[in-house]
Design a protein around this motif. Structure first.
Motif, mmCIF file in Angstrom:
data_model
loop_
_atom_site.group_PDB
_atom_site.id
_atom_site.type_symbol
_atom_site.label_atom_id
_atom_site.label_comp_id
_atom_site.label_asym_id
_atom_site.label_seq_id
_atom_site.Cartn_x
_atom_site.Cartn_y
_atom_site.Cartn_z
ATOM 1 N N GLU A 41 3.949 16.437 8.113
ATOM 2 C CA GLU A 41 3.081 16.148 6.972
ATOM 3 C C GLU A 41 3.755 15.174 6.011
ATOM 4 O O GLU A 41 3.101 14.296 5.436
ATOM 5 C CB GLU A 41 2.716 17.449 6.245
ATOM 6 C CG GLU A 41 2.001 17.280 4.911
ATOM 7 C CD GLU A 41 0.680 16.548 5.010
ATOM 8 O OE1 GLU A 41 0.211 16.049 3.972
ATOM 9 O OE2 GLU A 41 0.089 16.473 6.117
ATOM 10 N N GLY A 42 5.064 15.305 5.857
ATOM 11 C CA GLY A 42 5.795 14.395 4.986
ATOM 12 C C GLY A 42 5.714 12.952 5.466
ATOM 13 O O GLY A 42 5.469 12.029 4.673
ATOM 14 N N PHE A 43 5.910 12.742 6.768
ATOM 15 C CA PHE A 43 5.800 11.392 7.327
ATOM 16 C C PHE A 43 4.367 10.861 7.208
ATOM 17 O O PHE A 43 4.147 9.689 6.878
ATOM 18 C CB PHE A 43 6.241 11.382 8.793
ATOM 19 C CG PHE A 43 7.735 11.298 8.967
ATOM 20 C CD1 PHE A 43 8.431 10.150 8.612
ATOM 21 C CD2 PHE A 43 8.442 12.366 9.482
ATOM 22 C CE1 PHE A 43 9.802 10.062 8.768
ATOM 23 C CE2 PHE A 43 9.829 12.299 9.635
ATOM 24 C CZ PHE A 43 10.512 11.136 9.281
ATOM 25 N N ALA A 44 3.388 11.721 7.476
ATOM 26 C CA ALA A 44 1.984 11.299 7.394
ATOM 27 C C ALA A 44 1.616 10.907 5.968
ATOM 28 O O ALA A 44 0.974 9.867 5.734
ATOM 29 C CB ALA A 44 1.073 12.428 7.884
ATOM 30 N N ALA A 45 2.035 11.723 4.990
ATOM 31 C CA ALA A 45 1.706 11.441 3.598
ATOM 32 C C ALA A 45 2.423 10.188 3.100
ATOM 33 O O ALA A 45 1.819 9.335 2.437
ATOM 34 C CB ALA A 45 2.073 12.640 2.718
ATOM 35 N N ALA A 46 3.710 10.067 3.428
ATOM 36 C CA ALA A 46 4.478 8.905 2.972
ATOM 37 C C ALA A 46 3.952 7.616 3.593
ATOM 38 O O ALA A 46 3.794 6.596 2.908
ATOM 39 C CB ALA A 46 5.957 9.098 3.314
ATOM 40 N N GLY A 47 3.672 7.659 4.891
ATOM 41 C CA GLY A 47 3.148 6.473 5.565
ATOM 42 C C GLY A 47 1.792 6.064 5.030
ATOM 43 O O GLY A 47 1.539 4.876 4.765
ATOM 44 N N SER A 48 0.912 7.040 4.840
ATOM 45 C CA SER A 48 -0.427 6.750 4.305
ATOM 46 C C SER A 48 -0.337 6.192 2.891
ATOM 47 O O SER A 48 -1.055 5.255 2.530
ATOM 48 C CB SER A 48 -1.268 8.031 4.292
ATOM 49 O OG SER A 48 -1.396 8.574 5.580
ATOM 50 N N LEU A 49 0.556 6.782 2.084
ATOM 51 C CA LEU A 49 0.720 6.344 0.703
ATOM 52 C C LEU A 49 1.197 4.893 0.640
ATOM 53 O O LEU A 49 0.661 4.077 -0.121
ATOM 54 C CB LEU A 49 1.711 7.257 -0.013
ATOM 55 C CG LEU A 49 2.048 6.903 -1.460
ATOM 56 C CD1 LEU A 49 0.812 7.030 -2.342
ATOM 57 C CD2 LEU A 49 3.164 7.813 -1.984
ATOM 58 N N MET A 50 2.200 4.560 1.427
ATOM 59 C CA MET A 50 2.741 3.196 1.413
ATOM 60 C C MET A 50 1.689 2.174 1.843
ATOM 61 O O MET A 50 1.549 1.117 1.228
ATOM 62 C CB MET A 50 3.978 3.114 2.310
ATOM 63 C CG MET A 50 5.208 3.787 1.722
ATOM 64 S SD MET A 50 6.728 3.462 2.655
ATOM 65 C CE MET A 50 6.382 4.358 4.175
ATOM 66 N N LEU A 51 0.935 2.495 2.905
ATOM 67 C CA LEU A 51 -0.092 1.567 3.359
ATOM 68 C C LEU A 51 -1.216 1.431 2.337
ATOM 69 O O LEU A 51 -1.754 0.340 2.138
ATOM 70 C CB LEU A 51 -0.667 2.052 4.703
ATOM 71 C CG LEU A 51 0.267 1.932 5.911
ATOM 72 C CD1 LEU A 51 -0.335 2.612 7.133
ATOM 73 C CD2 LEU A 51 0.567 0.470 6.214
ATOM 74 N N ALA A 52 -1.570 2.544 1.694
ATOM 75 C CA ALA A 52 -2.644 2.503 0.698
ATOM 76 C C ALA A 52 -2.222 1.675 -0.518
ATOM 77 O O ALA A 52 -3.018 0.887 -1.046
ATOM 78 C CB ALA A 52 -3.000 3.925 0.265
ATOM 79 N N ILE A 53 -0.991 1.846 -0.974
ATOM 80 C CA ILE A 53 -0.514 1.096 -2.123
ATOM 81 C C ILE A 53 -0.377 -0.391 -1.777
ATOM 82 O O ILE A 53 -0.713 -1.272 -2.580
ATOM 83 C CB ILE A 53 0.831 1.673 -2.625
ATOM 84 C CG1 ILE A 53 0.603 3.053 -3.227
ATOM 85 C CG2 ILE A 53 1.476 0.743 -3.650
ATOM 86 C CD1 ILE A 53 1.868 3.773 -3.638
ATOM 87 N N TYR A 54 0.071 -0.672 -0.560
ATOM 88 C CA TYR A 54 0.224 -2.069 -0.123
ATOM 89 C C TYR A 54 -1.125 -2.782 -0.104
ATOM 90 O O TYR A 54 -1.220 -3.980 -0.376
ATOM 91 C CB TYR A 54 0.842 -2.093 1.270
ATOM 92 C CG TYR A 54 1.003 -3.487 1.845
ATOM 93 C CD1 TYR A 54 2.052 -4.319 1.420
ATOM 94 C CD2 TYR A 54 0.109 -3.984 2.786
ATOM 95 C CE1 TYR A 54 2.197 -5.600 1.939
ATOM 96 C CE2 TYR A 54 0.248 -5.258 3.313
ATOM 97 C CZ TYR A 54 1.284 -6.063 2.891
ATOM 98 O OH TYR A 54 1.426 -7.335 3.396
ATOM 99 N N ALA A 55 -2.180 -2.036 0.187
ATOM 100 C CA ALA A 55 -3.519 -2.616 0.294
ATOM 101 C C ALA A 55 -4.223 -2.778 -1.050
ATOM 102 O O ALA A 55 -5.306 -3.350 -1.134
ATOM 103 C CB ALA A 55 -4.392 -1.793 1.233
ATOM 104 N N LEU A 56 -3.596 -2.249 -2.128
ATOM 105 C CA LEU A 56 -4.229 -2.343 -3.438
ATOM 106 C C LEU A 56 -4.359 -3.796 -3.870
ATOM 107 O O LEU A 56 -3.450 -4.606 -3.636
ATOM 108 C CB LEU A 56 -3.402 -1.587 -4.482
ATOM 109 C CG LEU A 56 -3.401 -0.050 -4.380
ATOM 110 C CD1 LEU A 56 -2.428 0.543 -5.377
ATOM 111 C CD2 LEU A 56 -4.791 0.525 -4.602
ATOM 112 N N PRO A 57 -5.453 -4.166 -4.519
ATOM 113 C CA PRO A 57 -5.642 -5.554 -4.966
ATOM 114 C C PRO A 57 -4.666 -5.914 -6.087
ATOM 115 O O PRO A 57 -4.206 -5.059 -6.805
ATOM 116 C CB PRO A 57 -7.098 -5.554 -5.463
ATOM 117 C CG PRO A 57 -7.412 -4.143 -5.790
ATOM 118 C CD PRO A 57 -6.619 -3.302 -4.830
#
Length: 322
Positions: free
Chosen positions: A306-322
């Motif tokens: 869960e830690g890897f899933a949350a961290a990976g999702s968070l990084m990709l989501a923040i990277y995609a922010l406008p």
């Protein structure tokens, strides 16, 4: 991150521990004890009689921290409604189980009806108050899809699904509470990065409450959160995803919850259609237990995943922010 996040987390964690020290003896005195289902793993029978309804400790600490710090933003108030509403529904379920001394509380229809009512009221409230668009944001992109009035049933599905998924995950000592710490922390970071500070404060309070609860809930558990806690935490994380417009991102950020729910769905469909079971037992954590893994190994493995899933999702989501 600004200091308020750490202060609120610490306040919630300490208050939850204090509530636990005071509350566990009271739960024992009131005979609010867990009944273990007979078809579960044999190793769990030793847990029978462990106090339950420990979710009350987390919810009490959460409310006290919110009120003490006057975090009364409309988004926080609606999340409080959804979280405490699910907590009340879970409490009724736990109370019936304890009173009747059986593993079944509210019927599935009664619980589902309660979840649907809470989800509909929350959806109407946040759309009317926060003026959310009738659209779904696509994870890891800057795209969204307008779905019109279908947005209402979509949000209801997210809330009912997430609350039940966390509820299913709460089957081993510390499993659900630990995974919620990870998911809430990731969402708090997301809110900090996107400027949703009042919402971020509320989320970090939830993370702190879960950390405090782990003091008693880690193996061997001295208390279980019960449906009082698991339904409340599931409702909270679903509500957070709606307010941050990350409903689909939640499927990645809370991947353990999704896999636990999917394992039950797959098992039921397979058995009813073919008479065969895909897993040795569902939810998924029981499959690994019956495969020879110790309870602690399952919990730590799921936490790390869960830690890897949350961290990976968070990084990709923040990277995609406008």
């Amino acid at each position: 991150m600004e200091s308020n996040y750490f202060i609120y987390l610490l306040e919630a964690a300490v208050l939850t521990v204090i509530c636990g020290w005071v509350g566990i003896p009271l739960l024992k005195k009131l005979k609010a004890r867990q009944s273990i289902r007979t078809e579960g793993p044999k190793s769990h029978r030793a847990k029978s009689g462990t106090p339950t309804m420990g979710g009350l400790f987390m919810l009490t600490a959460m409310v006290l921290v919110v009120l003490f710090n006057r975090l009364l933003d409309p988004s926080v108030l609606w999340l409080l409604f959804l979280t405490l509403g699910h907590g009340l529904l879970g409490f009724l379920d736990d109370f019936i189980k304890a009173e009747k001394k059986r593993n079944l509380g509210l019927t599935a229809k009664q619980k589902m009806l309660g979840q649907l009512i809470l989800a509909v009221l929350f959806c109407w409230g946040v759309v009317d108050t926060l003026h959310l668009p009738y659209s779904i944001a696509i994870p890891f992109t800057d795209m969204d899809i307008s779905i019109g009035l279908l947005y209402y049933p979509f949000v209801v599905l997210v809330i009912v699904g997430a609350s039940n998924a966390v509820n299913l995950t709460d089957g081993l000592d510390g499993l659900a509470s630990g995974c919620c710490v990870i998911a809430f922390t990731a969402y708090a970071v997301f809110c900090y990065m996107t400027g949703f500070h009042d919402l971020g404060y509320f989320i970090i309070i939830l993370a702190g409450a879960c950390i405090g609860f782990l003091f008693f809930n880690y193996h061997p558990a001295k208390v279980f959160m019960g449906d009082t806690g698991s339904l409340a935490l599931g409702g909270a994380i679903a509500g957070i995803s709606v307010m941050t417009r990350t409903e689909l991102l939640l499927a990645f950020l809370g991947l353990i919850f999704v896999l636990e729910a999917l394992s039950v769905i797959i098992q039921v469909i397979s058995f009813k259609t073919t008479g065969k079971r895909v897993f040795k037992m569902s939810p998924l954590h029981h499959h690994f237990e019956l495969s020879g893994w110790s309870e602690v190994r399952v919990v730590w493995s799921f936490w790390i995943f869960e830690g890897f899933a949350a961290a990976g999702s968070l990084m990709l989501a923040i990277y995609a922010l406008p």
